[in-house]
Design an enzyme around this catalytic site. Structure first.
Site, short mmCIF file in Angstrom:
data_model
loop_
_atom_site.label_atom_id
_atom_site.label_comp_id
_atom_site.label_asym_id
_atom_site.label_seq_id
_atom_site.Cartn_x
_atom_site.Cartn_y
_atom_site.Cartn_z
N GLU A 40 0.82 -1.22 0.00
CA GLU A 40 0.00 0.00 0.00
C GLU A 40 0.85 1.27 0.00
O GLU A 40 0.39 2.35 0.37
CB GLU A 40 -0.97 -0.02 1.19
CG GLU A 40 -1.89 -1.24 1.20
CD GLU A 40 -3.32 -1.00 0.70
OE1 GLU A 40 -3.83 0.12 0.83
OE2 GLU A 40 -3.92 -1.97 0.18
N HIS A 94 -3.86 1.64 7.79
CA HIS A 94 -2.49 1.94 7.34
C HIS A 94 -1.70 2.44 8.55
O HIS A 94 -2.28 3.08 9.45
CB HIS A 94 -2.47 3.06 6.29
CG HIS A 94 -3.03 2.69 4.96
ND1 HIS A 94 -3.87 3.51 4.24
CD2 HIS A 94 -2.85 1.58 4.19
CE1 HIS A 94 -4.19 2.93 3.10
NE2 HIS A 94 -3.58 1.75 3.04
N CYS A 148 -2.68 11.39 4.06
CA CYS A 148 -3.08 10.42 3.01
C CYS A 148 -3.07 11.07 1.64
O CYS A 148 -2.83 10.43 0.63
CB CYS A 148 -4.50 9.92 3.23
SG CYS A 148 -4.77 9.06 4.75
O1 SUG Z 1 -7.73 2.92 1.08
N1 SUG Z 1 -10.50 5.04 1.43
C1 SUG Z 1 -9.06 4.87 1.38
C2 SUG Z 1 -8.39 5.84 2.32
C3 SUG Z 1 -6.90 5.85 2.13
C4 SUG Z 1 -6.20 6.65 3.15
N2 SUG Z 1 -4.79 6.65 2.90
C5 SUG Z 1 -3.84 6.62 3.84
N3 SUG Z 1 -4.07 6.29 5.09
N4 SUG Z 1 -2.62 6.83 3.46
C6 SUG Z 1 -8.66 3.43 1.70
O2 SUG Z 1 -9.28 2.85 2.60
C7 SUG Z 1 -12.81 4.63 0.68
C8 SUG Z 1 -13.54 4.60 -0.63
C9 SUG Z 1 -15.01 4.35 -0.49
O3 SUG Z 1 -15.44 3.70 0.44
O4 SUG Z 1 -15.76 4.82 -1.39
C10 SUG Z 1 -11.30 4.46 0.51
O5 SUG Z 1 -10.85 3.83 -0.41
#
Ligand code: SUG
Length: 417
Positions: free
Chosen positions: A163, A231, A348
């Protein structure tokens, strides 16, 4: 040559919506089915970029991916008209906005060939994110095309989940080879998946030609993942010699801290105890998903989401921290609520690259005038709102595609069309 930190923020795409796609990401789950506001979301992201530019930080961006993703649907034997309801939201996801998941980055001083290495993340754990990598790879190959300074690697095989920078921290002085790269992986997460496999992290360290004795592989704690820290960057962040982390972030923090102090005696660990801020409060407020930055005057600041200021225990702890003698001297707050509602905070939204901005394709670097230009395009073309049933409307599909093309044209990036 002026090597400095450049934050590449993901411009929030026109299809931004709340589909509840990420198991283990509590905000995504809670907001499933809500009406999203793509224009407001993207403008919030741009305001954060302006804010950081005004602080004297170097700012760049990556652009939204094509949505709906026709080639991906074709690989699955379907298309945007026929796609089953179970797959539709994944084909429209704007999740590439969270640039911290685009790639893992090792700065030039850490690598054997003296180049900055980037490995695009395969994001294979979540279906809606697993098809980001081709557009990310195309974009990073363009932004970092100068092979004298950069090496951009394709994702490692999807056998091992990866990731990107969200599970990676680089500690040490920016310009020195004495840095330590910390790769955080997961093994168990209670009811939730661990999204980073240790073999993925090991492969990246090899591909980036890191000194084996200056790379650490650290297990994320099961309780953190189970509480919603999908994460590592939801419970820890690092900058230069400072590690800012929740007490329960790591499975075996004693060994990790001992090893880190041995490799980097100057390290300063700022730990938030669970007695002051519980894991639940940390995850709701995203205080660790802050950008920990060094300002031009040398002071370190945390760029936090509004939600951190609104959580009394968190804000009190932070205010006490800056009033003390620690390395973090300033708290700055930004509003990224639209992204936060899908579990994406200030950190993020950005991929941190340490390099000379002059070696990056200038079409990806930002100044105030360019941000104004991007904002005008978004204002004109991004939808005001998307409700789940809107994803069924062919006129919305055309609107999304035209919006992205208008942005690519404004940035002279049509080759990504
Ligand atoms: O991968 N949310 C992302 C958020 C990513 C955050 N990034 C970091 N922590 N670096 C994920 O969970 C939600 C999309 C939705 O539900 O429509 C989403 O993909």
């Amino acid at each position: 040559m002026t090597i400095r930190e450049i934050n590449f923020d993901g411009i929030i795409g026109p299809s931004h919506n709340y589909a509840g796609l990420s198991l283990g990401n509590l905000a995504s789950f809670t907001n499933k089915g809500q009406v999203s506001h793509p224009k407001a979301a993207a403008l919030q992201g741009l305001t954060k970029m302006r804010h950081n530019l005004e602080l004297g930080l170097a700012q760049a961006f990556v652009v939204p991916h094509p949505r709906p993703d026709h080639p991906w649907l074709a690989e699955l034997g379907t298309d945007v008209e026929q796609v089953p309801a179970s797959l539709r939201p994944a084909a429209f996801s704007a999740s590439a906005m969270w640039a911290a998941n685009a790639a893992t980055v090792s700065p030039a001083p850490d690598t054997a060939d003296g180049r900055c290495h980037l490995t695009v993340a395969n994001l294979r754990t979540m279906a809606h994110r697993s098809h980001e990598w081709p557009a990310t790879l195309a974009q990073l190959r363009l932004a970092f095309a100068d092979e004298r300074h950069f090496a951009v690697h394709a994702p490692i095989p999807a056998t091992f989940a990866d990731e990107g920078a969200a599970n990676h921290m680089r500690l040490g002085a920016s310009h020195e080879a004495s840095g330590v790269e910390v790769f955080v992986y997961g093994q168990r997460g209670g009811a939730f998946p661990a999204r980073q496999h240790v073999e993925a992290s090991r492969a990246i360290a090899r591909l980036h030609k890191l000194q084996p004795d200056r790379a650490l592989f650290v297990c994320q704690s099961e309780e953190a993942i189970a509480a919603g820290a999908f994460h590592n960057d939801v419970v820890a962040v690092a900058n230069e010699n400072v590690l800012f982390a929740h007490e329960q972030a790591f499975e075996n923090k004693v060994d990790f801290y001992t090893e880190l102090k041995r490799l980097l005696p100057e390290v300063q660990i700022v730990e938030v105890p669970a007695s002051a801020v519980s894991l639940d409060e940390a995850i709701k407020s995203y205080l660790f998903n802050a950008q920990l930055v060094t300002l031009p005057d040398g002071a370190m600041a945390l760029i936090l989401p509004e939600e951190a200021r609104e959580t009394p225990s968190v804000w009190k702890w932070l205010e006490d921290m800056v009033a003390g003698n620690g390395p973090i001297r300033k708290l700055l707050v930004v509003d990224v609520r639209q992204s936060m509602a899908n579990g994406g905070g200030p950190a993020c939204l950005r991929l941190r690259v340490v390099a000379d901005p002059a070696t990056v394709d200038p079409r990806f670097t930002a100044d105030a005038a360019k941000i104004d230009r991007i904002a005008a395009t978004i204002d004109q073309h991004w939808p005001d709102r998307i409700a789940p049933e809107d994803l069924l409307r062919p006129d919305l599909w055309a609107e999304l595609e035209n919006a992205r093309l208008a942005l690519l044209r404004a940035l002279q990036l049509e080759e990504l069309a």
